[in-house]
Write a protein that holds these residues in place. Structure first.
Motif, PDB file in Angstrom:
ATOM      1  N   TYR A 209     -21.576   3.827  29.981  1.00  0.00           N
ATOM      2  CA  TYR A 209     -20.601   3.281  29.033  1.00  0.00           C
ATOM      3  C   TYR A 209     -20.391   4.360  27.969  1.00  0.00           C
ATOM      4  CZ  TYR A 209     -18.210  -0.745  26.902  1.00  0.00           C
ATOM      5  OH  TYR A 209     -17.259  -1.614  26.432  1.00  0.00           O
ATOM      6  N   ASN A 238     -16.952   1.892  31.278  1.00  0.00           N
ATOM      7  CA  ASN A 238     -15.905   1.685  30.289  1.00  0.00           C
ATOM      8  C   ASN A 238     -15.985   2.781  29.225  1.00  0.00           C
ATOM      9  OD1 ASN A 238     -13.802   0.465  28.918  1.00  0.00           O
ATOM     10  ND2 ASN A 238     -14.745  -1.566  28.903  1.00  0.00           N
ATOM     11  N   ILE A 240     -14.767   3.164  24.947  1.00  0.00           N
ATOM     12  CA  ILE A 240     -14.039   2.655  23.782  1.00  0.00           C
ATOM     13  C   ILE A 240     -13.879   3.800  22.792  1.00  0.00           C
ATOM     14  CG2 ILE A 240     -13.925   0.944  21.937  1.00  0.00           C
ATOM     15  CD1 ILE A 240     -15.752  -0.820  23.360  1.00  0.00           C
ATOM     16  N   PRO A 243     -12.947   4.929  15.624  1.00  0.00           N
ATOM     17  CA  PRO A 243     -12.325   5.744  14.578  1.00  0.00           C
ATOM     18  C   PRO A 243     -13.315   6.752  14.006  1.00  0.00           C
ATOM     19  CG  PRO A 243     -12.703   3.504  13.796  1.00  0.00           C
ATOM     20  CD  PRO A 243     -13.055   3.521  15.247  1.00  0.00           C
ATOM     21  N   GLN A 251     -19.797  -3.307  16.299  1.00  0.00           N
ATOM     22  CA  GLN A 251     -18.874  -4.009  17.198  1.00  0.00           C
ATOM     23  C   GLN A 251     -18.666  -3.265  18.507  1.00  0.00           C
ATOM     24  OE1 GLN A 251     -17.758  -2.601  14.244  1.00  0.00           O
ATOM     25  NE2 GLN A 251     -15.542  -2.494  14.198  1.00  0.00           N
ATOM     26  N   GLN A 255     -20.413  -4.366  22.685  1.00  0.00           N
ATOM     27  CA  GLN A 255     -19.714  -4.355  23.978  1.00  0.00           C
ATOM     28  C   GLN A 255     -20.563  -3.667  25.045  1.00  0.00           C
ATOM     29  OE1 GLN A 255     -17.397  -6.328  23.433  1.00  0.00           O
ATOM     30  NE2 GLN A 255     -17.352  -5.986  21.224  1.00  0.00           N
TER      31      GLN A 255
ATOM     32  N   LEU B  16     -20.711  -8.046  10.265  1.00  0.00           N
ATOM     33  CA  LEU B  16     -19.767  -7.159   9.562  1.00  0.00           C
ATOM     34  C   LEU B  16     -19.293  -7.848   8.290  1.00  0.00           C
ATOM     35  CD1 LEU B  16     -17.570  -5.892  12.541  1.00  0.00           C
ATOM     36  CD2 LEU B  16     -19.187  -4.556  11.217  1.00  0.00           C
ATOM     37  N   ALA B 243     -16.271   4.272   2.028  1.00  0.00           N
ATOM     38  CA  ALA B 243     -15.982   3.678   3.331  1.00  0.00           C
ATOM     39  C   ALA B 243     -16.050   2.154   3.264  1.00  0.00           C
ATOM     40  CB  ALA B 243     -16.961   4.200   4.379  1.00  0.00           C
ATOM     41  N   TYR B 244     -16.902   1.623   2.411  1.00  0.00           N
ATOM     42  CA  TYR B 244     -17.004   0.170   2.294  1.00  0.00           C
ATOM     43  C   TYR B 244     -16.169  -0.404   1.167  1.00  0.00           C
ATOM     44  CZ  TYR B 244     -19.986  -0.817   6.098  1.00  0.00           C
ATOM     45  OH  TYR B 244     -20.435  -1.000   7.378  1.00  0.00           O
ATOM     46  N   SER B 274     -12.353  -7.688  13.414  1.00  0.00           N
ATOM     47  CA  SER B 274     -12.819  -6.401  13.959  1.00  0.00           C
ATOM     48  C   SER B 274     -13.610  -6.621  15.239  1.00  0.00           C
ATOM     49  CB  SER B 274     -13.743  -5.692  12.970  1.00  0.00           C
ATOM     50  OG  SER B 274     -13.052  -5.318  11.843  1.00  0.00           O
ATOM     51  N   ALA B 275     -14.537  -7.561  15.189  1.00  0.00           N
ATOM     52  CA  ALA B 275     -15.430  -7.748  16.323  1.00  0.00           C
ATOM     53  C   ALA B 275     -14.657  -8.198  17.557  1.00  0.00           C
ATOM     54  CB  ALA B 275     -16.506  -8.768  15.970  1.00  0.00           C
ATOM     55  N   THR B 278     -12.213  -5.610  19.166  1.00  0.00           N
ATOM     56  CA  THR B 278     -12.986  -4.640  19.946  1.00  0.00           C
ATOM     57  C   THR B 278     -13.452  -5.279  21.243  1.00  0.00           C
ATOM     58  OG1 THR B 278     -13.790  -3.833  17.833  1.00  0.00           O
ATOM     59  CG2 THR B 278     -14.813  -2.922  19.794  1.00  0.00           C
ATOM     60  N   GLY B 279     -13.891  -6.530  21.148  1.00  0.00           N
ATOM     61  CA  GLY B 279     -14.351  -7.245  22.339  1.00  0.00           C
ATOM     62  C   GLY B 279     -13.266  -7.340  23.387  1.00  0.00           C
ATOM     63  N   ALA B 282     -12.475  -3.959  24.960  1.00  0.00           N
ATOM     64  CA  ALA B 282     -13.460  -3.556  25.968  1.00  0.00           C
ATOM     65  C   ALA B 282     -13.226  -4.276  27.290  1.00  0.00           C
ATOM     66  CB  ALA B 282     -14.871  -3.843  25.460  1.00  0.00           C
ATOM     67  N   LYS B 290      -5.236  -1.983  27.162  1.00  0.00           N
ATOM     68  CA  LYS B 290      -6.473  -1.406  26.622  1.00  0.00           C
ATOM     69  C   LYS B 290      -6.160  -0.434  25.484  1.00  0.00           C
ATOM     70  CE  LYS B 290     -10.587   1.107  28.109  1.00  0.00           C
ATOM     71  NZ  LYS B 290     -11.639   0.259  27.584  1.00  0.00           N
ATOM     72  N   THR B 294      -7.199  -0.989  21.698  1.00  0.00           N
ATOM     73  CA  THR B 294      -8.067   0.022  21.083  1.00  0.00           C
ATOM     74  C   THR B 294      -7.460   0.499  19.767  1.00  0.00           C
ATOM     75  OG1 THR B 294      -8.724   0.731  23.276  1.00  0.00           O
ATOM     76  CG2 THR B 294      -9.259   2.195  21.484  1.00  0.00           C
ATOM     77  N   GLN B 297      -7.660  -2.330  17.212  1.00  0.00           N
ATOM     78  CA  GLN B 297      -9.022  -2.519  16.728  1.00  0.00           C
ATOM     79  C   GLN B 297      -9.306  -1.647  15.503  1.00  0.00           C
ATOM     80  OE1 GLN B 297     -12.043   0.109  16.753  1.00  0.00           O
ATOM     81  NE2 GLN B 297     -11.292   0.240  18.837  1.00  0.00           N
ATOM     82  N   GLN B 298      -8.642  -0.463  15.455  1.00  0.00           N
ATOM     83  CA  GLN B 298      -8.918   0.451  14.343  1.00  0.00           C
ATOM     84  C   GLN B 298      -8.153   0.082  13.075  1.00  0.00           C
ATOM     85  OE1 GLN B 298      -8.712   4.556  15.406  1.00  0.00           O
ATOM     86  NE2 GLN B 298      -9.767   4.273  17.322  1.00  0.00           N
TER      87      GLN B 298
END
Lengths: 458, 324
Positions: A209, A238, A240, A243, A251, A255, B16, B243-244, B274-275, B278-279, B282, B290, B294, B297-298
């Motif tokens: 992965y 897979n 992913i 960023p 997250q 996966q 998160l 970042a946060y 977010s979670a 991404t799920g 995937a 996809k 993807t 997701q960002q």
């Protein structure tokens, strides 16, 4: 608000067109000696007429790769000092032609700029170095995105750029430029070097992965690792894209847990590598069993400086590096001793490539007997030499400006075996140059269309 | 999406959200009471994380749990008395500029002292390991270490890092504690009254400025808790604050400036967004889908912000007329 927007006028367009046309035709009739063999290109000959010449070092001094930039700068300063004051150059580059009294008798000076690991900032800083400071060569960078930006600028301006740390295939692949040279290895070589070794350790029946940094380097790294592991019989479950600079990878790691993969390949570098690796360990991936096998983590490109940040989590993790300070050759020893004497710490692979690149440019100018860029380029193209970091001869291939030398497969050391805080990696195998050479027209490198461009920029 | 995947993504979303919530709570508390947009709040989190590493290395992690929030409380007080209070009557843009400037100063100072790289923050031995969730009738091999929790619906078994579950718990406790403090104590009564009408409260002879300084300290202390428990998850580096700050600020805006409940809901919302994107990314098989997921997701947290603010400019639980 629309009335405030400036629209191009017919008159403005005509003026711009006229100026453009004049500028385009200018070199052929305004510049003295335009038809002589050595035309004015870039900062030649203007910047070489005094008693000294200037190099420009453009590196990340702020941002995620600041520590790599700092190490590159140490190496550049050491290289300039050696060029001006003398050193055992032939241990680094055989028959370098370097005298220790500058380059072609001219003292070397330098300017430094901060590229912030950002291609736009890199372009701006480099352009200023070229136009205002009159550098005859520039070098640096710690990201493939800045490397590619700098190479295009180099070609445009006719000033040679010696790449620092850049590992994307694109740098000497689809984005190769006549005025850009790379001594560092690339993602494709990492794949070839690493594939057989991880297949041997972990078995041929593995399901991988990938988590991949979403920019030029990550993409080519993923493609290369996918190809080389599939050649060994592995299945790619897979991939992913993540960023760049994500602080939390949970997250994405979730996966991986959710899949039937039994290996995770982290196509991350620098801070991303430290974060994703540390968190993969937190997610139990080191202790996990999948498909009846121990789960494994692979980091294709190791960043030694950053590996310190990952603490004990690198234990047993395979990856590749361009060079390591523990190699036994005389060039490595001479360089490491000089570096430690000045800075009291061993050089990283970023420092090594920065140092060697500076010397390679200087040596090419010496051997060409001129700073005239096309001649210096020709002196570098297909230049074969022995020296630092390689048992056999190394080659700066003319077709794509990629340097070929031995590369290393390494493994993270357990804390109990470390001699000090910098002693993090064990050399597992020195992969000889012959094993990692490839056809420059491979599709992964832009195919037949990839073109270096002209010696004399338009 | 199978239940196992759903369950793991759900936990990831909560985790998160838990970090966003811890940082956003302080932000929204400061805004709600003092009317100041504190862009240095991410930097406070970062100071906490660095302090937590240093203290847990030298004295042990348990000490960090107690010392760091107290230390941050002091830092908050100092910051409010020394800098922020001069900006209460200035426009929001000035407050943002000064706090953002402070954030940059702190970031560069930490870089100067500790370098630009991450410094390792090892989990305490009691905090590492996994929690195993197993379905009805499933057996978990004895060899696998970890706490075992039955969870109907799970096929076989799956697991999640203990520390991240702890983080969710800590976040819930902090939220609850803050709620109790503001809702059921005299101090909370005064603060809430002060938020409504500070002039009236001071006319009644209550020292509002003193209370507000304490609120600032309290918000910083929450960032302290976030740094101790979140540091091992988000990593400790000079860029983590910024970042946060950005997603946490979005949380505050989406939840409604100054609303504690809003911050909580928005934090979980962004975490889940977010979670789960991404799920789904995937799981996607079709290459176009996809690629799309993807990319989505960002940017999904920003997209949620755009949609919420278009539909409801004051945020989910925002007061009418505040930053609308």
């Amino acid at each position: 608000m629309t009335k405030d927007i400036r629209r191009p006028t017919r008159r403005g367009l005509l003026t711009a067109g006229a100026v453009g046309a004049a500028a385009l035709s200018a070199p052929s009739f305004f510049i003295k000696g335009a038809w002589a063999q050595e035309k004015a290109i870039g900062n030649f000959p203007r910047a070489t007429e005094g008693s000294s010449i200037k190099f420009g070092f453009v590196l990340p001094q702020t941002g995620a790769y600041a520590d790599e930039g700092a190490d590159e700068l140490r190496a550049y300063q050491l290289a300039v000092k050696h060029l001006n004051e003398g050193f055992d150059f032939d241990s680094i580059i055989s028959d370098s032609g370097l005298s220790g009294s500058g380059v072609l008798g001219k003292k070397v000076e330098y300017v430094v700029g901060d590229d912030q690991t950002n291609p736009d900032a890199a372009r701006q800083v480099s352009q200023r170095m070229i136009e205002r400071d009159g550098v005859i060569m520039f070098s640096g960078g710690s990201s493939s995105a800045t490397a590619v930006a700098n190479q295009y600028l180099a070609q445009e301006k006719g000033v040679i750029f010696m790449n620092g740390l850049t590992h994307s295939n694109d740098t000497t692949g689809k984005d190769r430029r006549r005025y850009g040279f790379r001594h560092f290895f690339n993602a494709y070589m990492s794949g070839i070097a690493l594939g057989p070794i991880i297949a041997e350790s972990y078995g041929k029946d593995r399901r991988a992965y990938h988590l991949t940094a979403d920019y030029t380097w990550g993409h080519t790294q993923y493609e290369s690792m996918k190809a080389s592991t599939e050649d060994q019989g592995w299945t790619t479950v897979n991939n992913i894209m993540t960023p760049l600079g994500a602080p939390d990878f949970s997250q994405y790691l979730t996966q991986v847990l959710n899949s039937d993969a039994d290996v995770v390949i982290l196509n991350h570098y620098g801070k991303d590598m430290v974060n994703s690796l540390t968190q993969a360990v937190q997610f139990g991936m080191r202790d996990l069993q999948k498909n009846g096998k121990d789960f494994q983590i692979v980091v294709p490109l190791y960043s030694e400086l950053m590996a310190e940040g990952a603490g004990d989590n690198i234990e047993g993790v395979y990856g590749t590096t361009n060079w390591n300070e523990k190699l036994p050759d005389a060039g490595t020893k001479a360089f490491v001793d000089a570096f430690v004497a000045d800075y009291d710490r061993p050089p990283s692979q970023a420092a090594q490539t920065a140092y060697v690149q500076t010397l390679l440019y200087a040596s090419a100018a010496e051997r060409a007997g001129t700073f005239y860029p096309p001649e210096v380029i020709k002196a570098l193209e297909d230049f074969e030499f022995t020296g630092i970091g390689s048992e056999g001869p190394m080659l700066y291939r003319g077709a794509d400006h990629q340097c070929f030398h031995d590369v290393l497969v390494v493994q993270g050391k357990p804390p109990s075996e470390r001699a000090d805080q910098h002693d993090l990696l064990e050399i597992v195998k020195v992969v000889p140059r012959a094993d990692i050479e490839y056809d420059p027209a491979l599709p992964a490198f832009g195919g037949e269309q990839a073109d270096l461009g002209p010696y004399e920029p338009a | 999406m199978e239940f196992n995947a759903f369950f793991l993504n759900f936990l990831t979303g909560l985790q998160l959200g838990a970090i966003y919530a811890l940082i956003a709570l302080g932000l929204t508390l400061i805004f709600g009471t003092l009317g100041v947009v504190n862009f240095a709040h991410g930097a406070l989190y970062m100071i906490a994380a660095y302090a937590a590493v240093l203290i847990s290395r030298s004295m042990g992690f348990t000490y960090a749990i107690f010392i760091v929030p107290a230390l941050l409380f002091l830092v908050g007080l100092l910051m409010e008395r020394g800098l922020i209070r001069w900006f209460y009557d200035r426009p929001h843009t000035d407050q943002i500029l000064v706090t953002f400037g402070l954030a940059i100063v702190i970031e560069e100072a930490l870089k100067w002292i500790f370098g630009a790289n991450n410094i390792p923050f090892a989990l305490p031995s009691w905090g590492s390991g996994q929690v195993l969730f197993y379905g009805l009738g499933a057996t978990v091999p004895e060899a696998i270490p970890g706490l075992r929790i039955p969870m109907p619906g799970i096929e076989g078994f799956t697991f999640f890092p203990f520390w991240r579950l702890l983080l969710i718990g800590v976040s819930a406790i902090v939220v609850l504690g803050l709620f109790v403090l503001l809702q059921f104590t005299r101090f909370g009564l005064v603060v809430r009254a002060g938020m409504r009408d500070p002039q009236m409260v001071s006319h009644l002879g209550i020292n509002v400025t003193q209370k507000f300084a304490i609120v600032f300290g309290l918000a910083a202390a929450i960032a302290g808790v976030a740094g101790v428990f979140g540091g091992p998850v988000t990593q400790v580096s000079p860029t983590v604050g910024l970042a946060y700050l950005v997603p946490s600020f979005l949380v505050v805006v989406i939840g409604g400036m100054g609303s504690l409940l809003g911050a909580l809901v928005a934090a979980v919302l962004l975490g889940m967004a977010s979670a789960f994107t991404t799920g789904f990314a995937a799981l996607a098989v079709d290459p176009f889908m996809k690629g799309f997921l993807t990319a989505l997701q960002q940017i999904v947290v920003y997209l949620v912000a755009v949609v919420v603010l278009l539909v409801r400019p004051r945020g989910l639980f925002g007061k009418k007329g505040v930053f609308e």
